[in-house]
Design a protein around this motif. Sequence first.
Motif, PDB file in Angstrom:
ATOM      1  N   ALA A  84       0.829  -1.177   0.162  1.00 40.73           N
ATOM      2  CA  ALA A  84       0.014  -0.100   0.013  1.00 40.73           C
ATOM      3  C   ALA A  84       0.780   1.323  -0.164  1.00 40.73           C
ATOM      4  O   ALA A  84       0.620   2.209  -0.788  1.00 40.73           O
ATOM      5  N   LEU A  85       1.826   1.262   0.692  1.00 40.32           N
ATOM      6  CA  LEU A  85       2.720   2.398   0.852  1.00 40.32           C
ATOM      7  C   LEU A  85       3.349   2.856  -0.372  1.00 40.32           C
ATOM      8  O   LEU A  85       3.461   3.893  -0.907  1.00 40.32           O
ATOM      9  N   TYR A  86       4.126   1.896  -0.928  1.00 38.12           N
ATOM     10  CA  TYR A  86       4.857   2.177  -2.170  1.00 38.12           C
ATOM     11  C   TYR A  86       4.254   1.902  -3.527  1.00 38.12           C
ATOM     12  O   TYR A  86       4.472   2.310  -4.360  1.00 38.12           O
ATOM     13  N   THR A  87       2.962   1.711  -3.607  1.00 40.20           N
ATOM     14  CA  THR A  87       1.981   1.627  -4.570  1.00 40.20           C
ATOM     15  C   THR A  87       1.296   3.015  -4.555  1.00 40.20           C
ATOM     16  O   THR A  87       1.082   3.453  -5.854  1.00 40.20           O
ATOM     17  N   VAL A  88       0.920   3.433  -3.477  1.00 37.36           N
ATOM     18  CA  VAL A  88       0.026   4.708  -3.666  1.00 37.36           C
ATOM     19  C   VAL A  88       0.580   5.818  -2.783  1.00 37.36           C
ATOM     20  O   VAL A  88       0.805   7.013  -3.117  1.00 37.36           O
ATOM     21  N   ALA A  89       0.760   5.394  -1.468  1.00 37.43           N
ATOM     22  CA  ALA A  89       1.043   6.541  -0.441  1.00 37.43           C
ATOM     23  C   ALA A  89       2.331   7.270  -0.947  1.00 37.43           C
ATOM     24  O   ALA A  89       2.231   8.557  -0.820  1.00 37.43           O
ATOM     25  N   ARG A  90       3.324   6.407  -0.814  1.00 38.93           N
ATOM     26  CA  ARG A  90       4.669   7.393  -1.187  1.00 38.93           C
ATOM     27  C   ARG A  90       4.664   8.118  -2.651  1.00 38.93           C
ATOM     28  O   ARG A  90       5.213   9.125  -2.826  1.00 38.93           O
ATOM     29  N   PRO A  91       4.126   7.430  -3.643  1.00 37.85           N
ATOM     30  CA  PRO A  91       3.909   7.879  -4.974  1.00 37.85           C
ATOM     31  C   PRO A  91       3.248   9.582  -4.945  1.00 37.85           C
ATOM     32  O   PRO A  91       3.782  10.564  -5.423  1.00 37.85           O
ATOM     33  N   LEU A  92       2.133   9.379  -4.210  1.00 40.99           N
ATOM     34  CA  LEU A  92       1.393  10.568  -3.904  1.00 40.99           C
ATOM     35  C   LEU A  92       2.209  11.606  -3.172  1.00 40.99           C
ATOM     36  O   LEU A  92       2.507  12.887  -3.601  1.00 40.99           O
ATOM     37  N   ALA A  93       3.076  11.127  -2.280  1.00 42.31           N
ATOM     38  CA  ALA A  93       3.884  12.044  -1.386  1.00 42.31           C
ATOM     39  C   ALA A  93       5.126  12.542  -2.155  1.00 42.31           C
ATOM     40  O   ALA A  93       5.450  13.484  -2.190  1.00 42.31           O
ATOM     41  N   LEU A  94       5.606  11.604  -3.173  1.00 45.71           N
ATOM     42  CA  LEU A  94       6.740  12.072  -3.774  1.00 45.71           C
ATOM     43  C   LEU A  94       6.250  13.033  -4.848  1.00 45.71           C
ATOM     44  O   LEU A  94       6.876  14.158  -5.130  1.00 45.71           O
ATOM     45  N   GLY A  95       5.237  13.056  -5.626  1.00 43.39           N
ATOM     46  CA  GLY A  95       4.528  14.015  -6.330  1.00 43.39           C
ATOM     47  C   GLY A  95       4.312  15.244  -5.503  1.00 43.39           C
ATOM     48  O   GLY A  95       4.677  16.503  -6.126  1.00 43.39           O
ATOM     49  N   GLY A  96       3.786  15.222  -4.591  1.00 42.50           N
ATOM     50  CA  GLY A  96       3.331  16.589  -3.483  1.00 42.50           C
ATOM     51  C   GLY A  96       4.836  17.143  -3.268  1.00 42.50           C
ATOM     52  O   GLY A  96       4.951  18.542  -3.224  1.00 42.50           O
ATOM     53  N   ALA A  97       5.610  16.349  -2.841  1.00 39.66           N
ATOM     54  CA  ALA A  97       7.044  16.788  -2.533  1.00 39.66           C
ATOM     55  C   ALA A  97       8.018  17.526  -3.779  1.00 39.66           C
ATOM     56  O   ALA A  97       8.181  18.839  -3.402  1.00 39.66           O
ATOM     57  N   LEU A  98       7.693  17.213  -4.936  1.00 42.27           N
ATOM     58  CA  LEU A  98       7.924  17.957  -6.062  1.00 42.27           C
ATOM     59  C   LEU A  98       7.240  19.158  -6.333  1.00 42.27           C
ATOM     60  O   LEU A  98       7.940  20.174  -6.917  1.00 42.27           O
ATOM     61  N   ALA A  99       6.265  19.189  -5.819  1.00 46.30           N
ATOM     62  CA  ALA A  99       5.264  20.637  -5.911  1.00 46.30           C
ATOM     63  C   ALA A  99       5.687  21.397  -4.838  1.00 46.30           C
ATOM     64  O   ALA A  99       5.050  22.655  -4.574  1.00 46.30           O
ATOM     65  N   GLY A 100       6.416  21.261  -3.833  1.00 47.57           N
ATOM     66  CA  GLY A 100       6.749  21.780  -2.653  1.00 47.57           C
ATOM     67  C   GLY A 100       5.587  21.792  -1.626  1.00 47.57           C
ATOM     68  O   GLY A 100       5.478  22.763  -0.741  1.00 47.57           O
ATOM     69  N   ALA A 101       4.886  20.793  -1.513  1.00 45.15           N
ATOM     70  CA  ALA A 101       3.806  20.669  -0.498  1.00 45.15           C
ATOM     71  C   ALA A 101       4.359  20.859   0.604  1.00 45.15           C
ATOM     72  O   ALA A 101       5.335  20.376   1.225  1.00 45.15           O
ATOM     73  N   GLY A 102       3.332  21.636   1.802  1.00 41.25           N
ATOM     74  CA  GLY A 102       3.713  21.583   3.227  1.00 41.25           C
ATOM     75  C   GLY A 102       3.351  20.153   3.938  1.00 41.25           C
ATOM     76  O   GLY A 102       2.893  19.156   3.197  1.00 41.25           O
ATOM     77  N   ASP A 103       3.648  20.291   5.240  1.00 44.26           N
ATOM     78  CA  ASP A 103       3.336  19.001   5.956  1.00 44.26           C
ATOM     79  C   ASP A 103       2.104  18.555   5.879  1.00 44.26           C
ATOM     80  O   ASP A 103       1.785  17.209   5.902  1.00 44.26           O
ATOM     81  N   ARG A 104       0.958  19.399   6.066  1.00 47.36           N
ATOM     82  CA  ARG A 104      -0.370  19.226   6.170  1.00 47.36           C
ATOM     83  C   ARG A 104      -0.787  18.496   4.900  1.00 47.36           C
ATOM     84  O   ARG A 104      -1.570  17.362   4.920  1.00 47.36           O
ATOM     85  N   THR A 105      -0.529  18.988   3.876  1.00 49.36           N
ATOM     86  CA  THR A 105      -0.770  18.350   2.465  1.00 49.36           C
ATOM     87  C   THR A 105      -0.115  17.057   2.251  1.00 49.36           C
ATOM     88  O   THR A 105      -0.775  16.025   1.927  1.00 49.36           O
ATOM     89  N   LEU A 106       0.956  17.011   2.575  1.00 46.85           N
ATOM     90  CA  LEU A 106       1.875  15.603   2.503  1.00 46.85           C
ATOM     91  C   LEU A 106       1.133  14.539   3.730  1.00 46.85           C
ATOM     92  O   LEU A 106       1.035  13.444   3.030  1.00 46.85           O
TER      93      LEU A 106
END
Length: 380
Positions: free
Chosen positions: A217-239
Amino acid sequence: MLGLPPVAVAPAGPVDDPLTPSDAADDADTVLEQILHARLRQSRAVDPVFARELAERVGALVARGGKRLRTAFALCGWRAAGGSGDATAVLRTGAALELLQACALAHDDVMDGSLMRRGGPALHVELARAHWAGGMHGSAETFGTSSAVLAGDLALAWADDLLTETALDTPHGPRLHEEWRAMRTEMVAGQYRDLRAQATRSSRVDEALDIATLKSALYTVARPLALGGALAGAGDRTLDALRAAGRCAGLAFQLRDDLLGAFGDPALTGKPAGDDLRSRKLTYLLAIALQLADTAGDHHAAATLAPDADTRSEHAVERVRAVMERTGAREVVEAKIVELTTLSLGHFARTGAHPAVRDEFAALVERASGVAPRRAEEVA
């Protein structure tokens, strides 16, 4: 050999004109093709035998993957966090995820003794056949297993190199690498817990969920979402919201995969049905079936699912399937998938993403889980 020449990648559209899943898959394949070309050229420069017999097989395994869901989720996380314009860094991160997936598949098939992958022979089987066909000395099985481990290591090295190159080329590199580093450790932890559960013959529901979360679950969806968010400069709440949404959606994905592994058509899934049942792998489906059998006092069902039951024959596998139907375990898992998809949309809404991006996420969750969740505005 991969045949497509390198092609330029078009920038992603603005928020009100989102990439469709097919667009995302096409762009991901284009970037992945470029990267594989480069890695294979480097491999041939190192050693042509290694390149021909091992590196090209890794490239072929990656290239014949289909949905590119991890890349699509990374793009969705990026867009949820306000990303727009040139999506090259996200697509390269998605390509790194696909290479990491190839590593996981090569190693997982060795550990599980799986014979098929993505509609063809598993990598260790293909390499063992090459040993036999080439008239080599020694055990073909040992050669295939050992070479597949090396192939997985090579895919991991390519993935890490690509992610590092991408991180160095963005101002958000440290956060990107932090998400990547955590994901790799989670994957190994999940794989170990999976092996350990089989060795201890565990039947615990909570352990099955822990393994499914860590291993998939984490590497299929959760971390990919967060990796994308990180590239957009997302803050902690969004991540945090992206990770929570991905955890639920990714678990729904894994539970669907468990159902397909037990009841699916190999012609559609690209892998044999019943392998998990035959090896008595601890899945949520199995754990729930045994729990329901015990609660109902169904001693025959409990004995069929017990750790010491012989499930090697096809007849025994059919008995396990019948018990999973009779106890209601299949229905419970289906209901759990629906619950998780609804929760995932609620968490995703907390990102404050544009409604079009929320609908995009809902469509991806449906592709991953096989369930059409309520639309984003209904769970906001």
